[in-house]
Write a protein that holds these residues in place. Structure first.
Motif, short mmCIF file in Angstrom:
data_model
loop_
_atom_site.label_atom_id
_atom_site.label_comp_id
_atom_site.label_asym_id
_atom_site.label_seq_id
_atom_site.Cartn_x
_atom_site.Cartn_y
_atom_site.Cartn_z
N PRO A 172 -40.95 -37.98 14.28
CA PRO A 172 -41.97 -39.01 15.66
C PRO A 172 -42.02 -40.66 14.48
CG PRO A 172 -43.70 -37.19 15.36
CD PRO A 172 -42.11 -37.49 13.90
N ASN A 173 -41.86 -41.00 13.47
CA ASN A 173 -41.68 -42.15 12.74
C ASN A 173 -40.35 -42.58 12.86
OD1 ASN A 173 -40.70 -40.24 10.21
ND2 ASN A 173 -40.98 -41.51 9.03
N ALA A 174 -38.94 -42.22 13.22
CA ALA A 174 -37.83 -42.61 14.00
C ALA A 174 -37.95 -44.19 13.62
CB ALA A 174 -36.93 -41.20 14.50
N VAL A 175 -38.35 -44.67 14.28
CA VAL A 175 -38.46 -45.90 15.58
C VAL A 175 -38.32 -46.41 14.26
CG1 VAL A 175 -38.53 -47.60 17.07
CG2 VAL A 175 -37.55 -45.22 17.83
N THR A 176 -39.85 -46.57 13.61
CA THR A 176 -40.10 -47.22 12.79
C THR A 176 -39.53 -47.53 11.81
OG1 THR A 176 -42.70 -46.77 13.44
CG2 THR A 176 -42.32 -47.79 11.74
N PHE A 177 -38.90 -45.93 10.75
CA PHE A 177 -38.19 -46.21 9.71
C PHE A 177 -36.77 -46.89 9.77
CE2 PHE A 177 -34.71 -44.05 8.11
CZ PHE A 177 -34.80 -43.56 6.30
N VAL A 178 -36.47 -46.35 11.24
CA VAL A 178 -34.69 -47.44 11.65
C VAL A 178 -35.47 -48.86 11.53
CG1 VAL A 178 -33.02 -48.13 13.26
CG2 VAL A 178 -33.97 -45.16 12.88
N GLU A 179 -36.67 -49.45 11.95
CA GLU A 179 -37.14 -50.82 12.46
C GLU A 179 -37.34 -51.46 11.07
OE1 GLU A 179 -39.59 -51.11 16.40
OE2 GLU A 179 -40.47 -50.22 15.12
N ASP A 180 -37.93 -50.61 10.19
CA ASP A 180 -38.73 -51.25 8.53
C ASP A 180 -36.96 -51.16 7.77
OD1 ASP A 180 -40.87 -51.29 9.29
OD2 ASP A 180 -40.86 -48.74 8.00
N TYR A 181 -35.44 -50.47 8.08
CA TYR A 181 -34.28 -50.62 7.10
C TYR A 181 -33.90 -51.70 7.74
CZ TYR A 181 -34.49 -47.17 3.86
OH TYR A 181 -33.83 -46.54 2.93
N ILE A 182 -34.07 -52.70 9.13
CA ILE A 182 -33.09 -53.15 9.80
C ILE A 182 -34.07 -54.62 9.30
CG2 ILE A 182 -32.66 -54.54 11.86
CD1 ILE A 182 -32.07 -51.48 13.60
N LYS A 183 -35.25 -54.52 9.24
CA LYS A 183 -35.82 -55.70 9.65
C LYS A 183 -36.19 -56.50 7.53
CE LYS A 183 -40.50 -57.53 8.70
NZ LYS A 183 -41.73 -57.50 9.21
N ASN A 184 -35.38 -55.29 6.77
CA ASN A 184 -35.83 -55.55 5.63
C ASN A 184 -34.47 -55.24 4.28
OD1 ASN A 184 -38.80 -55.69 4.30
ND2 ASN A 184 -38.43 -53.82 5.51
N LEU A 185 -33.41 -54.40 4.99
CA LEU A 185 -31.79 -54.65 4.29
C LEU A 185 -31.15 -55.18 4.93
CD1 LEU A 185 -31.04 -53.12 1.29
CD2 LEU A 185 -31.04 -51.33 2.61
N HIS A 186 -31.37 -54.23 6.44
CA HIS A 186 -29.67 -55.13 7.46
C HIS A 186 -28.58 -54.22 7.15
CE1 HIS A 186 -32.12 -58.63 8.96
NE2 HIS A 186 -32.20 -58.96 8.23
N PRO A 187 -29.04 -52.34 6.94
CA PRO A 187 -27.75 -51.99 6.46
C PRO A 187 -26.83 -51.74 7.42
CG PRO A 187 -29.84 -50.67 6.68
CD PRO A 187 -29.86 -51.75 7.73
N GLN A 188 -25.63 -51.90 7.12
CA GLN A 188 -24.25 -51.31 8.34
C GLN A 188 -24.51 -50.42 8.59
OE1 GLN A 188 -21.29 -52.91 5.11
NE2 GLN A 188 -21.90 -54.40 5.30
N ALA A 189 -24.78 -49.51 8.26
CA ALA A 189 -24.68 -47.92 9.49
C ALA A 189 -25.92 -47.75 8.69
CB ALA A 189 -23.11 -47.71 8.78
N PHE A 190 -26.04 -46.41 10.09
CA PHE A 190 -27.37 -45.70 9.75
C PHE A 190 -26.30 -43.93 10.23
CE2 PHE A 190 -29.74 -49.29 10.58
CZ PHE A 190 -31.06 -48.77 9.96
N GLU A 191 -26.99 -43.49 8.85
CA GLU A 191 -26.55 -41.61 9.97
C GLU A 191 -27.73 -41.28 10.50
OE1 GLU A 191 -26.19 -37.13 6.90
OE2 GLU A 191 -25.54 -39.35 6.08
N VAL A 192 -27.51 -40.66 11.47
CA VAL A 192 -28.17 -40.62 12.59
C VAL A 192 -28.11 -38.50 12.40
CG1 VAL A 192 -29.26 -40.39 14.72
CG2 VAL A 192 -28.10 -42.53 13.47
N CYS A 193 -29.34 -37.68 12.70
CA CYS A 193 -29.51 -36.45 12.86
C CYS A 193 -30.54 -36.41 13.24
CB CYS A 193 -29.86 -36.43 11.27
SG CYS A 193 -28.86 -36.50 9.80
N PHE A 194 -29.93 -35.23 14.55
CA PHE A 194 -30.84 -35.28 15.16
C PHE A 194 -30.93 -33.21 15.91
CE2 PHE A 194 -27.40 -37.26 17.14
CZ PHE A 194 -26.34 -35.81 18.31
#
Length: 533
Positions: A172-194
C-alpha cells in the motif's frame, strides 16, 4: 561501464544472479569469472561477515547448503572458513573456496559491474573494501528500507556510492516510498518487485521513469515479477511473453538466472548493451544507421597505449572496437606494440623481432608522456581473452603474421571479434588470405591520394564486397573521398581515421571545437560509419 549502465538509452543491463551458478558454485570466484567471460554486464553477489570481521561472499544465514561446513559464518574466522569447500548447484562438493569481498572485487575490477545484496548491515565495511580496491564506481548497493531509515543509518555511504532502493510495488505504501526517495535522494535506479501486475505497479513504474531513474526487474522466480520468470521464458520458450513484456514495462536492468539465454534474446532485439556480438552483427549487416567508435591503441591518455588496461577502459566507456598493434618476438610470441622497437613505449631498447619474449616480460610500459609505469607488455592472446565477448579488436600490423594470428584466434575462440586489415591489392588478398575470409573480417585499406586508388576500390567492391574499407586522404582538393560513397554504394561500411592531421583537417582536433566540422563531416559528407579516434 558507467556510461553503458547510466547513459546508453534503449539498452538493457543483464544482471546474473549469484554469478553463473549453473556452471560454478554460487557466489564463487569462478561463477563471477564465467559471467565476465560470457559478456554479462553485472553480477549480483551476497555478503556476510566472519568472526574476525572479514566480508565474504555468501547468501544464506548458515554454511550448510552451499559449503562443507555447518553453522553460521559469523562463528568462524576467515582462516577456518577457507578450509571449507563450496558446493555446486547440485549440492556436490567442489574444490572452490569461499571468497572474500576483497578477492572478488580484485577479480571484477574494471571488467564488470557488481550489485551487492544482503549488505545493508555492512555498508560502511563495504565502502572500505571498495575504496581499498578502487572499485567504488562499479558497484551498486541496495536496500528495501525507507529513505528516512537509510539516511539516518547510512547517510555518508549512500552519498558516496551508487545506491538503489528496493520497492515492493504491491504494498500500500509503495508510491509514497518511491516519492520519498525521488524527492530526497534522486536514485538512478529502483529495484521493483511485484507478485502481481496491477494498476499500482503501473503507477510505480511510471513514477520512477518520469523521475529519470531506471527500472530494475528480477525475473528469477514468479513471486518477484508477477510470473514473468526465467524458467517460463526458457523452458516454455515464452521469451517474448516474459522478457519481452518486462522490456515493455521499461526495465533497464533485468536480474536473471539465465544470463546466456537473456543475452542472446536482447542481442537479437538490439537491446543488449554493447558487446562484440552486437558490433559484429552491425558490421556484417552493413548497418548504415550506426556509427561505430574505434579507439586508437585503446585509452592511451589514461593508460599506456596497447596495454590491457587501455583496452579495458574502452570497454567500460561503451566503445565498439579497439585498434591494437601486433608485433612478434624473436621466439615467435605475438605481443601488443605499435613500434618495431622497444625504445619509445618501454624501458627497454632494441628491435622486438630480435628480442626474446622472456626479456620483454621484464620491461615496463611508459605512458604517453614517456613516464614509466607498472604496466607490462601484453601478449595478443591476453588481449583476445580480455576482449572476448565484450568488444571487437582491430588487429593492425598483424597481416604480416596472418596464419599465426588466425591460429591464435581459433585457439582462443575469438575469430568473431577480430578485424584484420592491410594495404594489399585484391589479388594478393585472395591468394594469401582467401581461405580465412569466411571466418575473419578483412578490411582493405585504401590511400585515396595514391595513384590507382579508385581502381583498387572498384576491384575490391566487385571481387570481394568487403565488410568495410579503411579510407584515408590528406589532399583537401581530392574529389575521390566524396566519390567513394557512390562507388561503394552501401555495399561496404566506410572507416575513416579522425586522428590529428588526417582527412584534410576533418579530425579529432577540429571535432573538439566544432564536431560538425570534424566527426559530422566524416559522417554526413563522406559516409563514415566507423571512425577511429
Amino acid at each position: 561501464m558507467t556510461a553503458q549502465v547510466r547513459f546508453e538509452k534503449g539498452k538493457t543491463v543483464v544482471v546474473s544472479h549469484r554469478g553463473d551458478w549453473r556452471n560454478a558454485p554460487e557466489n564463487s570466484i569462478q561463477a563471477i569469472q564465467n559471467c565476465i567471460d560470457m559478456g554479462v554486464n553485472m553480477v549480483e553477489i551476497d555478503i556476510k561477515k566472519t568472526k574476525d570481521n572479514v566480508l565474504i561472499l555468501m547468501h544464506d544465514q548458515t554454511l550448510d547448503r552451499t559449503t562443507s561446513g555447518k553453522g553460521k559464518p559469523e562463528d568462524y574466522t576467515l582462516a577456518e572458513l577457507k578450509q571449507l569447500r563450496l558446493k555446486n548447484g547440485a549440492g556436490v562438493l567442489t574444490t572452490h573456496t569461499i571468497p572474500t569481498l576483497e578477492e572478488a572485487m580484485l577479480v571484477v575490477k574494471g571488467k564488470i559491474w557488481v550489485n551487492i545484496d544482503k549488505g545493508y548491515d555492512f555498508f560502511a565495511d563495504v565502502k572500505k573494501v571498495l575504496e581499498k580496491t578502487q572499485t567504488t564506481q562499479q558497484v551498486i548497493i541496495k536496500s528495501g528500507l525507507p529513505f528516512e531509515t537509510v539516511n539516518e543509518e547510512n547517510k555518508e555511504v549512500v552519498k558516496d556510492l551508487y545506491f538503489m532502493p528496493i520497492v515492493d510495488a504491491n504494498r500500500p505504501n509503495a508510491v509514497t516510498f518511491v516519492e520519498d526517495y525521488i524527492k530526497n535522494l534522486h536514485p538512478q535506479a529502483f529495484e521493483v518487485c511485484f507478485q502481481k501486475k496491477d494498476a499500482q505497479v503501473e503507477k510505480v513504474l511510471n513514477l520512477i521513469q518520469a523521475s529519470g531513474a531506471k527500472v530494475w526487474i528480477n525475473t528469477l522466480w514468479p513471486s518477484l515479477c508477477g510470473g514473468l520468470n526465467d524458467d517460463r521464458a526458457v523452458e516454455k520458450n515464452e521469451k517474448d511473453q516474459v522478457w519481452g513484456e518486462v522490456l515493455k514495462m521499461g526495465a533497464s536492468f533485468i536480474q536473471t538466472d539465465r544470463p546466456k539465454e537473456l543475452i542472446e534474446y536482447l542481442r537479437l532485439n538490439n537491446k543488449f548493451i554493447n558487446n562484440s556480438g552486437y558490433v559484429r552483427k552491425n558490421l556484417l549487416d552493413r548497418n548504415q544507421s550506426y556509427v561505430h567508435v574505434v579507439a586508437h591503441r585503446g585509452d592511451w591518455k589514461h593508460f599506456p597505449e596497447n596495454s590491457l588496461d587501455a583496452i579495458n577502459s574502452i570497454i567500460e566507456m561503451g566503445g565498439d572496437v579497439v585498434e591494437i598493434d601486433v608485433q612478434r618476438t624473436k621466439d615467435g610470441v605475438l605481443i601488443l606494440m605499435h613500434d618495431e622497437t622497444l625504445d619509445r613505449t618501454t624501458n627497454g631498447h632494441g628491435i622486438i623481432a630480435e628480442t626474446m619474449f622472456s626479456d620483454i616480460q621484464k620491461l615496463n610500459l611508459k605512458d604517453y608522456e614517456g613516464k614509466l609505469t607498472n604496466y607490462k607488455v601484453p601478449t595478443l592472446k591476453e588481449a583476445l581473452l580480455l576482449a572476448q565477448g565484450r568488444i571487437m579488436l582491430n588487429l593492425d600490423k598483424s597481416d604480416r603474421f596472418f596464419n599465426q594470428v588466425v591460429d591464435l584466434l581459433k585457439e582462443t575462440g575469438t575469430l568473431d571479434i577480430a578485424i584484420m586489415k592491410g594495404l594489399h591489392p585484391l589479388a594478393d588478398v585472395q591468394t594469401k588470405f582467401g581461405k580465412y575470409l569466411d571466418d575473419v573480417i578483412y578490411m582493405p585499406m585504401i590511400r585515396l591520394d595514391n595513384k590507382g586508388a579508385e581502381d583498387a576500390m572498384v576491384e575490391f567492391v566487385d571481387g570481394m564486397s568487403p565488410v568495410a574499407f579503411e579510407l584515408g586522404f590528406n589532399e583537401v582538393t581530392n574529389p575521390l573521398p566524396k566519390k567513394a560513397v557512390r562507388l561503394i554504394n552501401y555495399q561496404s561500411l566506410i572507416w575513416y581515421n579522425s586522428l590529428k592531421g588526417r582527412n584534410g583537417g576533418h579530425d579529432d582536433v577540429i571535432s573538439l571545437e566544432n564536431p560538425d566540422a570534424g566527426f559530422g563531416y566524416l559522417i554526413d559528407e563522406l559516409g563514415a560509419r566507423m571512425i577511429q579516434t
